[in-house]
Scaffold this active site. Structure first.
Site, short mmCIF file in Angstrom:
data_model
loop_
_atom_site.label_atom_id
_atom_site.label_comp_id
_atom_site.label_asym_id
_atom_site.label_seq_id
_atom_site.Cartn_x
_atom_site.Cartn_y
_atom_site.Cartn_z
N GLN A 88 21.31 -22.98 -21.66
CA GLN A 88 20.66 -21.68 -21.75
C GLN A 88 19.90 -21.36 -20.46
OE1 GLN A 88 19.06 -23.31 -25.30
NE2 GLN A 88 20.13 -21.88 -26.61
N ASP A 121 23.94 -18.38 -19.32
CA ASP A 121 25.27 -17.92 -18.91
C ASP A 121 25.40 -17.76 -17.40
OD1 ASP A 121 25.87 -17.53 -21.73
OD2 ASP A 121 24.77 -15.64 -21.59
#
Length: 428
Positions: free
Chosen positions: A223, A13
């Site tokens: 990721q 993120d």
């Protein structure tokens, strides 16, 4: 030939979607090498937001070839849903995306077993997205999985049926749940195989040929490094290798194809799910960062845990991926704080730790060792050069470089492509 790897240096993120999209305009080929549709990239183009999960971000460029490598686990249902959404939004996908014939396929039983396993863990659940990714990788390692190439064979239905029989035994006898409809799954996925056939190629050969032709190849990380199954905060990790080395296995390439590794890092730290988080701010500061940074998961919508910049994490992630430069994202979120904190080391009892520990028990006992810097109040979202940034913002960037030992080559001051400061050219 130029091969650029993009990796996340935290728990995912980090804003990889924006930088992958920004750099994709220079790329001839964009490649995913691990994970599945449990990952999510949010890309903003001219104010329009695109949420991508499985399909590489290069899909937004008309002439870019997009590859889903053999290290990715592919959910056909999710793949076609994403294709249809992009087409409705006017994004052309035909002839622009290819799936490795060696990529493993996610089936309904993977998703069911993912959810049942999490439920069985109770309070010790590891916070999966329940997309079936872990169970699919389990079958891959157990050597009982089915790959994209299997979907094109005449005996695919027979193979799938045999596996469903075994999975139904586990679902009913071990978990006490209802069995899956074998015939429906066979029919549905036989049809998916027919629809996927034009996309399935030997993508390792495609990448090799592109490299030999001198084309620019962008390897798109999903990721983050701290979610690596070997090198992350195990067991609170994903089931693959979201580090630079993961691309060699996950795309079928040699190391000579990679010239540069850019690590994507936020100007602060976030994490989704459970596990120790040394700089976490479970307080007003964390809430302020979460709201300002819109810190809610692209795939799950879950609120992210937020905290100050953790230099120990980024330094570690940079080392294990051979990061040659950082792209510092969401610097604008730090605007308005009177004082900013950056973690340069951990303290565990009387011990000062500068390298990220493997033991979660030890990590849970660690306290951050901070340096403090004055903040800035000026709006930096319109800054187009490093020189335009306030002195305090420049000092913040310099402190991150000092702590991590890696130069900050790119700075993001907002979600749009235009809100990007290039300090040193990459992917040239």
């Amino acid at each position: 030939m130029s091969g650029l790897v993009i990796v996340g240096t935290q728990w995912g993120d980090e804003g990889k979607g924006k930088m992958i999209d920004y750099l994709s305009k220079k790329a001839d080929v964009v490649v995913r090498g691990q994970g599945g549709n449990n990952a999510g990239h949010t890309v903003v183009v001219s104010g329009k937001k695109y949420a991508l999960h499985l399909i590489p971000s290069g899909i937004l460029y008309e002439n870019t070839v997009n590859i889903i490598g053999n290290g990715v686990v592919v959910d056909p249902q999710g793949f076609f849903e994403e294709i249809e959404t992009l087409n409705k939004e006017g994004v052309k996908t035909e002839g622009k995306i290819f799936i490795s014939e060696r990529a493993h396929i996610v089936f309904p039983y993977h998703k069911v077993l993912d959810e049942l396993s999490e439920q069985a863990r109770g309070k010790d659940d590891i916070g999966t997205t329940k997309k079936g990714i872990g169970p699919c990788y389990m079958d891959k390692i157990e050597r009982s999985g089915l790959r994209a190439c299997d979907m094109l064979e005449d005996n695919f239905g027979e193979k799938l049926g045999n596996i469903i029989d075994i999975k139904n035994q586990i679902i009913t006898k071990f978990y006490g749940a209802e069995p899956l409809d074998k015939e429906k799954i066979i029919n549905d996925y036989t049809e998916y195989g027919r629809r996927m056939a034009p996309y399935i190629k030997d993508t390792s050969v495609m990448i090799d040929e592109a490299s030999k032709e001198g084309k620019k190849i962008l390897f798109e990380g999903a990721q983050g490094s701290l979610l690596d199954v070997d090198l992350g905060t195990y067991p609170y990790v994903t089931s693959s290798h979201p580090i630079s080395g993961g691309f060699m296995v996950g795309c079928g390439i040699g190391p000579q194809v990679i010239n540069e590794v850019i690590g994507i890092t936020k100007a602060y730290t976030t994490r989704v799910g459970k596990g120790p988080f040394v700089t976490e701010q479970d307080n007003e500061t964390g809430d302020r960062i979460r709201i300002a940074g819109h810190e809610f998961g692209t795939t799950t919508g879950r609120p992210r845990r937020c905290g100050w910049f953790d230099g120990v994490v980024v330094k570690y992630a940079s080392r294990i991926s051979g990061v040659t430069g950082l792209s510092l994202m969401l610097l604008d979120v730090m605007t308005g704080f009177d004082t900013l904190k950056l973690c340069k080391a951990y303290k565990c009892g009387d011990e000062i730790i500068e390298h990220f520990p493997a033991s979660l028990e030890k990590l849970a006992k660690c306290e951050p060792v901070y340096i403090e810097l004055p903040g800035w109040k000026e709006d930096i979202t319109r800054c187009t050069s490093y020189e335009e940034l306030p002195k305090e913002a420049k000092d913040y960037v310099a402190a991150i470089e000092e702590i991590t030992g890696v130069p900050v080559k790119i700075i993001s001051t907002g979600p749009d492509r235009a809100q990007t400061i290039i300090r040193e050219k990459v992917f040239e």
